[in-house]
Design a protein around this motif. Sequence first.
Motif, PDB file in Angstrom:
ATOM      1  N   SER A 104       0.846  -1.191   0.000  1.00 22.52           N
ATOM      2  CA  SER A 104       0.000   0.000   0.000  1.00 22.52           C
ATOM      3  C   SER A 104       0.881   1.240   0.000  1.00 22.52           C
ATOM      4  O   SER A 104       2.062   1.183   0.363  1.00 22.52           O
ATOM      5  N   GLN A 167     -11.842  -7.191   0.931  1.00 20.04           N
ATOM      6  CA  GLN A 167     -11.940  -7.229   2.392  1.00 20.04           C
ATOM      7  C   GLN A 167     -12.607  -8.515   2.871  1.00 20.04           C
ATOM      8  O   GLN A 167     -12.248  -9.061   3.922  1.00 20.04           O
ATOM      9  N   LYS A 189      -4.468  -3.104   1.000  1.00 21.48           N
ATOM     10  CA  LYS A 189      -5.728  -2.453   0.630  1.00 21.48           C
ATOM     11  C   LYS A 189      -6.297  -3.016  -0.663  1.00 21.48           C
ATOM     12  O   LYS A 189      -7.388  -3.580  -0.670  1.00 21.48           O
TER      13      LYS A 189
END
Length: 316
Positions: A104, A167, A189
């Motif tokens: 990230s 997620q 992410k």
Amino acid sequence: MVYVRLPSGPLNMESNSEERFHDNKDVIDDFYDIWLKNYPSALSSFEEIKSMAHEKQMVVLLDYDGTLSPIVNNPNQAFMSTEMHSAVREIGEHFPTAIISGRSRNKVFQFVRLNNIYYARSHGMVISNPSLSLNYGNHEHQTRTIDEKGNDMVNFCPVRDFLPIIQTIKDKLEKIAKDITGASVEDNKFCLSVHFRCVNEEKVGKLKEMVESTMEFYNDFVMEICPIINWDKGRALQYLLDTLGFEDSSNVLPIYIGDDKTDEDAFKMIKSIGRGFPVAVSTSPKGTEALYSLRDPTEVMSFVILLPKWKMGCTF
């Protein structure tokens, strides 16, 4: 894409035999010497590179893990040396420079801490720079924003719509990793990495099976866990050249240095452009689209130090 990450690449069933091969230093050195004949050292070829780059604009693109920093057991400890940090800062002062990492933006910036370079994270799927792309100016995934210093920035993110699925996958993978000592999931992410360097060798196969079983339900992903879209480090290289105003310029020579399989897309892009220097970082022979090589981050630093010296006309 989804890769279950080896210390320097995707998980595969040959990883353990490869490590045993590495134990025989004499054998690996002999094969490496043969390999160097096809992929010569960028250090020993520096005069040739200088000659080809004379009066050209060089753009420098760098992978992070395994290129600017050594591969370590704990991915949160993959810091650059002080000397490498100085070398990257120096090259950013003389050439347009970008780091294209699987991490990230916050994580790679935590390691690099430089404001004079560009950052492309999640293997180039998220790019931050001061300029809109000429070819992607109206692209729905390109948005203007303000950075922490109040400067106008452009974020390009073609994978934003996949975030909820990523997620969900992260939650499932963390449950798997929790049951296998040494395994961990790194949340970048827009990409996930399952680390297994600290997993007992007998449990690695089990970990791979469990992860692959989980991913069978997600057809838009392949094994690091990133969406399958028409975007990779090669396309990220194109985007960065475009935002810098260089994509259609025959006067520009991109140099890309990386050690990971995902860097191969950038090497291919440079070869398709027909100009530039793709440089693979590897301590052992391997198949690659690169034209040059460097052995490890120490050699990368030596090469990176030479570029601004050449730019300033120093003798060495």
